[in-house]
Design a protein around this motif. Structure first.
Motif, short mmCIF file in Angstrom:
data_model
loop_
_atom_site.label_atom_id
_atom_site.label_comp_id
_atom_site.label_asym_id
_atom_site.label_seq_id
_atom_site.Cartn_x
_atom_site.Cartn_y
_atom_site.Cartn_z
N UNK A 1 51.94 1.56 -65.37
CA UNK A 1 52.64 1.18 -66.61
C UNK A 1 54.13 1.06 -66.39
N UNK A 2 54.77 0.32 -67.23
CA UNK A 2 56.23 0.19 -67.18
C UNK A 2 56.73 0.14 -68.61
N UNK A 3 58.05 0.18 -68.72
CA UNK A 3 58.65 0.01 -70.03
C UNK A 3 58.27 1.11 -71.01
N UNK A 4 58.08 0.69 -72.26
CA UNK A 4 57.81 1.66 -73.29
C UNK A 4 56.56 2.49 -73.03
N UNK A 5 55.52 1.83 -72.54
CA UNK A 5 54.31 2.65 -72.33
C UNK A 5 54.54 3.64 -71.20
N UNK B 1 62.28 13.96 -58.37
CA UNK B 1 61.76 12.79 -57.68
C UNK B 1 61.01 11.90 -58.65
N UNK B 2 60.18 12.56 -59.48
CA UNK B 2 59.44 11.75 -60.45
C UNK B 2 60.38 11.13 -61.48
N UNK B 3 61.52 11.77 -61.66
CA UNK B 3 62.50 11.21 -62.59
C UNK B 3 63.01 9.88 -62.07
N UNK B 4 63.29 9.88 -60.77
CA UNK B 4 63.74 8.63 -60.15
C UNK B 4 62.67 7.56 -60.33
N UNK B 5 61.42 8.01 -60.06
CA UNK B 5 60.31 7.06 -60.17
C UNK B 5 60.18 6.56 -61.60
N UNK B 6 60.33 7.49 -62.54
CA UNK B 6 60.18 7.13 -63.95
C UNK B 6 61.25 6.15 -64.37
N UNK B 7 62.49 6.43 -63.95
CA UNK B 7 63.58 5.52 -64.31
C UNK B 7 63.26 4.12 -63.81
N UNK B 8 62.73 4.10 -62.58
CA UNK B 8 62.35 2.79 -62.02
C UNK B 8 61.35 2.09 -62.91
N UNK B 9 60.31 2.78 -63.30
CA UNK B 9 59.25 2.10 -64.06
C UNK B 9 59.68 1.78 -65.47
N UNK B 10 60.42 2.71 -66.08
CA UNK B 10 60.77 2.48 -67.49
C UNK B 10 61.87 1.44 -67.63
N UNK B 11 62.93 1.63 -66.87
CA UNK B 11 64.10 0.78 -67.11
C UNK B 11 64.18 -0.44 -66.22
N UNK B 12 63.57 -0.30 -65.04
CA UNK B 12 63.73 -1.44 -64.12
C UNK B 12 62.41 -2.13 -63.81
N UNK B 13 61.35 -1.67 -64.57
CA UNK B 13 60.06 -2.32 -64.37
C UNK B 13 59.60 -2.26 -62.93
N UNK B 14 60.10 -1.32 -62.26
CA UNK B 14 59.89 -1.32 -60.82
C UNK B 14 59.34 0.05 -60.39
N UNK B 15 58.15 0.04 -59.88
CA UNK B 15 57.61 1.27 -59.33
C UNK B 15 58.06 1.41 -57.89
N UNK B 16 58.52 2.60 -57.52
CA UNK B 16 58.91 2.83 -56.13
C UNK B 16 57.78 3.61 -55.48
N UNK B 17 56.85 2.96 -54.83
CA UNK B 17 55.62 3.62 -54.39
C UNK B 17 55.88 4.86 -53.51
N UNK B 18 56.83 4.73 -52.60
CA UNK B 18 57.06 5.88 -51.71
C UNK B 18 57.54 7.08 -52.51
#
Ligand SMILES: Nc1nc2c(c(=O)[nH]1)N[C@H]1C(S)=C(S)[C@@H](COP(=O)(O)OP(=O)(O)OC[C@H]3O[C@@H](n4cnc5c(=O)[nH]c(N)nc54)[C@H](O)[C@@H]3O)O[C@H]1N2
Ligand SMILES: Nc1nc2c(c(=O)[nH]1)N[C@H]1C(S)=C(S)[C@@H](COP(=O)(O)OP(=O)(O)OC[C@H]3O[C@@H](n4cnc5c(=O)[nH]c(N)nc54)[C@H](O)[C@@H]3O)O[C@H]1N2
Ligand code: SF4
Ligand code: SF4
Ligand code: SF4
Ligand code: SF4
Ligand code: SF4
Ligand SMILES: [Mo]
Lengths: 254, 940, 290
Positions: free
Chosen positions: C31-35, C89-106
């Motif tokens: 998921x990304x963004x609001x969800x 770490x998950x915060x970084x990941x979350x920021x990626x998915x929520x704000x940048x639509x980008x999941x950082x898999x590593x």
């Protein structure tokens, strides 16, 4: 620090004689008195005059009844009662130290005393969970962990006379059931007592390797009831009036 | 990771100052070091130099700081404003309080001094309070000894010139077999523990005789779980075995006891049973050198234990004959007593053998030369390392006097009193009964009594009777009911005063006795008597003055309260004139002094008596000019002289050349001298004088020098107590002072001059109430006081009734259940727990834990008041009625000792309860309630 | 052991939160963004809320930071460190998915590992304790992880996976119970070893040291009646496992899923209550309470 020292220079501890402890609680209260006024925060009491009083104590005296097993000459041996003082055993392998997240709990390198540095303690209680012996109590008023300090502020205290540099519970014990010394020194009074009297560890299976030792009660109710002593009671004279006759004869010899 | 640890201050300052005084939490009276910080008490520890405790301290002593600061402390004199028992008071000034007291007491003294009853409980100043009472002129004074352990004291003094209590001690350094009868704690608390510790460290044997195996009995090597009340039988069986085997110390018996004294054996003689004496009143013995009678104490006399003697047509037989006749009888064989005592015959024999083995095979000698009273010189002292100690377990029964006597006879036939390894007296003992005063009861208006109240009667002529034969004392001490009641009968005072039997009183004045609660037999009944009113609505006991330091139950029942200080705030003396703190090797006394000043409007009771005594114009308390003689108790301690040169304190008196011990003039700085020395004084008995004291001239001379007595007083131990025989003779119709008829048979039966056993259980209806219910002293609590102590009350906050497994099973009980306990007198409902190390016919609980709601500044829901209970509700000061309309006291018929431990009960399972029964109304606390939380630290 | 609400809430919710974080880190649901925001909010509320609840257990919460220092030796310290690491770490990941639509898999995988490690460290706080034989077993971390992973899957809306994992977790929970019931006896620690008096005969606790209660009794001596325990186990199992599985097996609806989640959470709370309440600390022996 939470890591245990590889080795301590000495192993100061207590040897408690279960054959002699009369269960008077003197050590309990003396400990409360000294440690309230000294090391760290006072040992507080809650609901002190109320319906459910409860307080912090570093030493408590339990009592146990033991029913000995029947033997061929004692079908129903009488039950025994054993008073059982218990405080921190200053374990060599103290689990209470290694679990501590803050480093507040530590074991001193020079003498093996396990202490809580109260200003580092967050009162998480984990060390008390880790101690098999119930030797740690969290103080309700102060929110920090309390435990026997082995009276670290007495035993080296230069403001006390040398003879008084012993734990207060040892000094006060009226029956002399508590002994203090260095259990790493095989020639110390406490090591010798332990060797002579079969001093034991509590819950050895816990692997804590306690420094404190307990001297087991000596065998009880062992006075022989049979003929071993009979000669002492052989009648002096079985004849009627024999006693007076014997009296006369014996007095002659006096 | 390297090990890191904080740096600690290993030498923190312990205190600003150490003040050395004496503990007060029991009659042991240990020396304490009171550590002060910023003028406050910070920590209390034992005084290492003190002769009693040598540094150790019990739980109560260590908790002194909590006692001293207890919220239950009274704050000012109180005048009752609500009805008695309500606890409603108004605080008044001392002037008003003393005016009221004077107003009540002066008319009594003027018109009829016996209308004052002055009784003291845990009094440690009896020589002073009795002096006050004597000067007031009332015959009605005693301390608590009558309900405590007068059997032990009187039996010891009549038999050996000294008793257990704290008046003697085993030779802890040499004894190899120590036998302890019926002791849970005792007055000599710390010394007994130290002694037991010492002998256990040596591996010597301890035998505990007690229905309950706790404390000392738990550490005993052998436990004899005897059936309560039967120790006499057991002891006489031991005597039987030892005599039969000839395992008795004949030399000792012949030299130092009245075993060779000659007894009139003519049944028709008016002197039947009395000892043959010379015209000077000296007992006669047959001298083995001449075969002729001679006074026992003459130089060179070798008393014969076996020879009889005919004089003026009457055969006289030595006491030894009478003993053989009695104790060799099969009635006293182990087999005959095994069932009743609950000890197998084999066990009795085993113990007798062990006594014999240790006394004779392990005998040893000390290289002390000494000279006996006959002038005979001995180069050594023979030690018999068997020692005994006993206390209320044998004495608090109605057959206790004779049981205690039996134990002394056992000690004496083994030759183990005052010898190395045996039992030893502490100065001022040994002192024979004849050297004590006799009781005095002659009151005159506005004058002092004719002599000291209490003493040791020698026969009917010494009884405290009025000319019409009725009791002169309110407690009926020294009457035919209990002729040898050497300590009075505190437990009968309220009951008799209420019944007006022997007469009514006006004012009851009490000090330190919680008579409305734990120290009374029949607590509920006593409360009713204290609050009972007559037709005109006045209290039957019109006035009650009471001195307490704390808000006890008794406070609520008094009209006027004189609040005392705590033990750290006053002067006191532990005097050789009183209950001393001596050692077998030394005379010692001690003081208390105000190590802190009171922060409330309270005054030391003794100082108050000095003031009140002057207001009442009592001879001993005013100067010739009529002024107050002693400004306060400290002044009295320093300046009072009982006999010239003899005062309350023996140390640092003024001698001809400087300060001296024992005899000497008062010394104005005596108390300072004591303080400098740590609060006490010790004078050691010289080597060679410290054993065989009753017969050892070196000791006798030393004692005279110390002022313990005025001339040497050697004497014989009384296996046969002749004064008892004098009472029997009266009961048999001889003499002009005659007992009332209803008492003749009992006097004849019980007052046997050689120990006997009789069964008090019938009088307590044992057929219907077959179980004995006992109490024990908890080591960490002192009577009722412990509960106000925040630390101690956590140890013993409530008290279950302990039952043996068989009684648990029979009644379908398990731990935590409730049971109803019924005696011929009453019923209580209490929680029960199982205990296996217990006599199968006995139940017990800790003494005086139960509290009245509202007392002691505790919450009214305190466990002491909800789950805690007293057995006292089941005990009555009178025996169950016998149908003859008479009031038979529940006391030993010889001494009047309260028979606490004759209590017989029945047990039945009860429904679960949330409170012990009876539930009593709360009393209003005159001091409020203590704070919730304590985090006590004086420093920082 | 005393079932303190703070530790029950803490272990339950931090387990769920870190379980969900682990799934999110691995990309489930993707998921990304609001969800994403919604999912991460739930995860962080659970994880951080749980951690904060645990602070209520502390006598001196203001010094909590000191708990980060002893990670070399202390599981509690390790838990503190890993939890913060996981959240960061998950915060970084979350920021990626929520704000940048980008999941950082590593980052996600590392975050997921840290999250599970956090659950593991939590469980080891208990499992390390020899003094509580019921906890001193490998089953304890397995049980904590199983519930966290299954609960996480449930929250992540991985319906089928959740059903399977819940069933597996159910087996583990059963196993811990069964194993746990005999653990104290098997540990060999008895009043005889505790007092050393066994050589004389059978010891029995007589008078306790104090008539009143104390910290030890409050903390360590909690007794659950056997009947009561069984009843609660049935309830716990039904709520945590059985009901959610059934609800997941019937055709999907958001309402049913929500009920399944609530039921699971309630069930885990009960299992945790039992986890503490039924745990017998050896110190109880000294008080005759075992
Ligand atoms: N069931 C049962 N009852 C018994 C006994 C038993 O064995 N069983 N034993 C009996 C015996 S032997 C005895 S001696 C009695 C003891 O009973 P008591 O002599 O009544 O002893 P306490 O209960 O200590 O009461 C003494 C009172 O003194 C007060 N007090 C304490 N300190 C001071 C002070 O410094 N100054 C003043 N003025 N007052 C103070 C206390 O507050 C208390 O109210 O109990 C008897 N009662
Ligand atoms: N800590 C503490 N010390 C005290 C006191 C206190 O209250 N607390 N009180 C002081 C006072 S006033 C007194 S009088 C003394 C009393 O001290 P103790 O003489 O020790 O008196 P109790 O505690 O009443 O214990 C009586 C013992 O006798 C046993 N017993 C009862 N009946 C029998 C019997 O028939 N035969 C035998 N062999 N044993 C029996 C009981 O089981 C109990 O152990 O203690 C004094 N010391
Ligand atoms: S007895 Fe307990 S508190 Fe003391 S060192 Fe051992 S484990 Fe630690
Ligand atoms: S309570 Fe204090 S000493 Fe104990 S583990 Fe926690 S921080 Fe360490
Ligand atoms: S050594 Fe000190 S702290 Fe430890 S039990 Fe004894 S008195 Fe208490
Ligand atoms: S002071 Fe000594 S005799 Fe008393 S309970 Fe403590 S160890 Fe036992
Ligand atoms: S035995 Fe205890 S209470 Fe009694 S005087 Fe000594 S220290 Fe004080
Ligand atoms: Mo007493």
């Amino acid at each position: 620090m939470t890591a245990l020292p590889d080795k301590t220079d000495r192993k100061l501890g207590l040897v408690i004689d279960l054959d002699t402890c009369v269960g008077c609680h003197a050590c309990v209260i003396s400990c409360k008195g000294w440690n309230t006024e000294n090391y760290g925060a006072p040992l507080s009491d809650q609901d002190a005059y109320g319906a459910a009083p409860s307080g912090t104590f570093l030493n408590r005296v339990h009592s146990y009844e033991v029913q000995p097993l029947a033997t061929s000459d004692k079908v129903q041996p009488p039950a025994q009662l054993i008073h059982f003082p218990k405080s921190c055993l200053h374990c060599d392998d103290a689990p209470c130290v290694t679990v501590c997240p803050t480093g507040a709990s530590y074991k001193r390198v020079e003498d093996g005393i396990v202490l809580v540095n109260e200003s580092d303690c967050i009162g998480c209680g984990l060390c008390a969970w880790a101690c098999p012996y119930g030797a740690r109590e969290k103080d309700e008023a102060e929110g920090v962990m309390k435990k026997c300090t082995l009276c670290v502020d007495r035993i080296y205290n230069e403001n006390l006379e040398e003879i008084d540099r012993v734990p207060t519970c040892v000094r006060t014990c009226p029956s002399g059931a508590r002994h203090f010394g260095d259990l790493a020194d095989p020639d110390s009074h406490v090591s010798r007592l332990t060797a002579e009297r079969g001093g034991m560890d509590l819950m050895p299976e816990m692997g804590t390797r306690p420094v404190n030792k307990y001297l087991p009660p000596r065998p009880k109710d062992a006075l022989p009831e049979i003929d071993v002593l009979a000669p002492y009671l052989a009648p002096v004279d079985d004849a009627p009036g024999g006693f007076l006759g014997w009296l006369d004869k014996t007095l002659e010899k006096l | 990771m390297p090990h890191k640890q904080p740096t600690l201050n290993l030498s923190p300052k312990v205190s600003d100052e150490v003040r050395k005084t004496t503990c007060y939490m029991c009659a042991c009276r240990c020396g304490i070091n009171v550590h002060m910080k910023g003028g406050k008490v910070a920590y209390i520890e034992g005084n290492r130099d003190h002769p009693v405790n040598k540094g150790v301290l019990c739980a109560k002593g260590s908790a002194g700081i909590m006692q001293h600061n207890a919220p239950a402390r009274l704050r000012a004199p109180l005048k009752r404003v609500g009805p008695r028992g309500s606890g409603e008071f108004e605080e008044i000034s001392w002037d008003e309080a003393l005016d009221i007291a004077t107003g009540w007491l002066a008319p009594i003294r003027r018109d009829n001094p016996e209308k004052l009853a002055f009784f003291t409980g845990r009094d440690q100043s009896q020589s002073f309070t009795s002096f006050w009472a004597q000067n007031f002129g009332t015959p009605n004074y005693a301390a608590h000894g009558g309900f405590c352990s007068v059997n032990m004291a009187a039996a010891g003094i009549y038999t050996m010139g000294g008793a257990f209590w704290e008046f003697g001690q085993p030779d802890w350094d040499h004894t190899k077999l120590f036998m302890l009868f019926g002791v849970a704690e005792d007055h000599d608390s710390n010394p007994i523990k130290m002694g037991i510790g010492k002998i256990k460290a040596r591996g010597a044997r301890v035998i505990g005789v007690n229905p309950i195996r706790t404390g000392y009995n738990a550490v005993a090597d052998d436990w004899v779980g005897i059936t309560p009340g039967t120790d006499g039988l057991f002891i006489m069986a031991l005597i039987h075995c030892l005599m039969k085997a000839g395992k008795i110390d004949l030399d000792y018996l012949a030299r130092f006891t009245n075993a060779p004294c000659l007894v009139n054996s003519d049944e028709k003689s008016p002197e039947y049973g009395l000892l043959l004496r010379d015209p000077d009143g000296k007992e006669l013995v047959i001298d083995r050198n001449t075969g002729k009678p001679a006074p026992f104490d003459q130089k060179g006399v070798r008393p014969d234990l076996a020879a009889t003697h005919r004089a003026a047509g009457v055969t006289h037989r030595p006491v030894m004959h009478l003993m053989a006749e009695r104790y060799l009888s099969d009635d006293h064989a182990p087999e005959a007593v095994a069932d009743r005592t609950g000890i197998s015959a084999a066990r009795i024999r085993a113990i007798a053998s062990e006594l014999a083995r240790v006394a004779f095979d392990e005998a040893f000698e000390l290289d002390h030369a000494w000279t006996d009273f006959r002038g005979e010189h001995h180069t050594k002292m023979t030690g018999r390392p068997v020692s005994f100690h006993a206390m209320r377990g044998i004495s608090a029964h109605a057959n206790g006097f004779q049981t205690c006597r039996a134990l002394h006879v056992l000690q004496i036939i083994l030759g183990t009193v005052e010898v190395p390894g045996g039992f030893r007296f502490k100065p001022p003992y040994p002192k024979p009964a004849t050297a004590h005063p006799k009781p005095h009861c002659q009151a005159t208006c506005n004058g002092p009594l004719d002599g000291p109240h209490l003493g040791f009667v020698q026969g009917p002529e010494d009884l405290a009777l009025k000319p019409d034969g009725t009791a002169a004392r309110i407690d009926k001490a020294f009457t035919w009911d209990n002729p040898m009641s050497a300590h009075g009968l505190m437990h009968m005072v309220i009951s008799n005063a209420h019944a007006g039997d022997p007469y009514k009183i006006d004012t009851l004045f009490m000090y330190m006795a919680n008579m409305a609660w734990n120290s009374s037999m029949n607590t509920r009944g006593v409360i009713d008597m204290l609050t009972d009113t007559d037709e005109s609505g006045d209290y039957v006991i019109p006035r009650i003055i009471y001195s307490d330091a704390y808000s006890s139950e008794m406070v609520a029942y008094a009209d006027l309260i004189l609040p005392d200080t705590t033990y750290l705030e006053r002067h006191d003396c532990i005097s050789l004139l009183d209950r001393p703190i001596c050692e077998a090797d030394a005379a010692a006394d001690a003081i208390r002094w105000p190590v802190v000043e009171p922060d409330r409007d309270v005054r030391g009771f003794q100082s108050v008596l000095c003031d009140l005594g002057a207001r009442l114009d009592l001879p001993g308390f005013v100067t010739e000019a009529g002024d107050q003689k002693y400004a306060d108790y400290a002044d009295y301690i320093i300046n009072h002289e009982r006999r010239p040169g003899i005062g309350p304190l023996a140390g640092w008196r003024t001698g001809e050349q400087g300060l001296t011990a024992g005899r000497g003039a008062p010394n104005a700085s005596q108390i300072d001298n004591y303080i400098e020395n740590g609060g006490f004084f010790v004078e050691h008995i010289p080597k060679g004088a410290n054993y065989y004291k009753p017969w050892n001239m070196a000791y006798q001379d030393w004692a005279v020098g110390m002022g313990l007595f005025d001339k040497p007083l050697p004497y014989l131990f009384s296996l046969y107590v002749e004064p008892m025989r004098r009472f029997q003779l009266a009961a048999e119709g001889h003499g002009d002072r005659q007992p009332p008829d209803h008492l003749r048979e009992r006097i004849r039966r019980t007052m046997d001059p050689l120990p006997i056993w009789y069964d008090p259980s019938g009088d307590n209806r044992a057929e219907e109430y077959p179980i004995t219910a006992l109490t024990q002293r908890p080591m960490a609590m002192y009577h009722s006081w412990g509960s106000q102590n925040a630390w101690l009350r956590q140890l013993h906050g409530h008290n279950p009734l302990y039952l043996p497994p068989n009684l648990m099973r029979d009644n379908g009980l398990k731990d935590g259940d409730w049971a109803t306990v019924t005696s011929p007198h009453g019923e209580i409902t209490v929680p029960v727990l199982e205990m296996a190390a217990l006599n199968p016919n006995t139940v017990w609980t800790w003494n005086a834990i139960g509290k009245r709601k509202g007392a002691w500044a505790l919450d009214k829901d305190a466990p002491e008041a909800t789950k805690g209970f007293l057995l006292n509700h089941l005990i009555h000061e009178l025996l169950p009625p016998k149908g003859d309309g008479l009031r038979w006291a529940n006391s030993d018929p010889i001494t009047g000792q309260a028979a606490w431990f004759d209590l017989k009960v029945r047990i039945a399972k009860a429904a679960p309860q949330n409170q012990s029964k009876p539930v009593m109304k709360p009393i209003k606390s005159p001091v409020g309630q203590g704070p919730d939380n304590l985090a006590w630290k004086v420093g920082k | 052991m005393h079932p303190a609400p703070s530790v029950i809430i803490f272990t339950t919710f931090s387990g769920l939160g870190f379980g969900l974080l682990a799934w999110l880190g691995l990309g489930f649901p993707d998921v990304t963004g609001w969800s994403a925001f919604a999912f991460f909010t739930i995860a962080y509320v659970c994880a951080v809320g749980g951690l904060m609840a645990s602070a209520f257990h502390l006598g001196r919460p203001e010094r909590a930071l000191k708990a980060f220092t002893q990670w070399r030796t202390s599981w509690l310290s390790r838990e503190a460190v890993t939890s913060v690491a996981a959240l960061l770490v998950m915060g970084v990941y979350a920021i990626g998915t929520i704000f940048f639509d980008k999941a950082l898999p590593l980052v996600g995988v590392i975050g997921a590992a840290l999250s599970l490690l956090t659950v593991f460290t939590t469980s080891m706080i208990y499992a390390q304790l020899k003094t509580v034989p019921r906890w001193h077993t490998a089953l304890t971390p397995v049980m904590f992880l199983a519930l966290a992973i299954a609960g996480g899957a449930l929250l992540a809306g991985e319906v089928t996976t959740a059903a399977v994992l819940l069933a597996l977790a159910g087996v583990v929970v059963m196993a811990t119970w069964l194993h746990g019931d005999g653990a104290f006896a098997r540990s060999g620690t008895t009043l005889a070893t505790a007092t050393g008096l066994g050589s004389i005969g059978t010891p029995r606790a007589f008078e306790p040291p104090h008539t009143g209660t104390n910290y030890l009794l409050r903390e360590f001596v909690f007794v659950v009646g056997r009947k009561h325990g069984t009843k609660l186990r049935i309830i716990a199992f039904t709520l945590a496992i059985a009901l959610p599985v059934i609800l997941l097996l019937v055709p999907f609806s958001h309402w049913l899923a929500a009920v399944a989640v609530l039921s699971h959470v309630a069930g885990v709370l009960v299992t945790r209550w039992l986890f503490f309440a039924q745990a017998e600390h050896v110190v109880g022996l000294y008080y005759g309470k075992r």
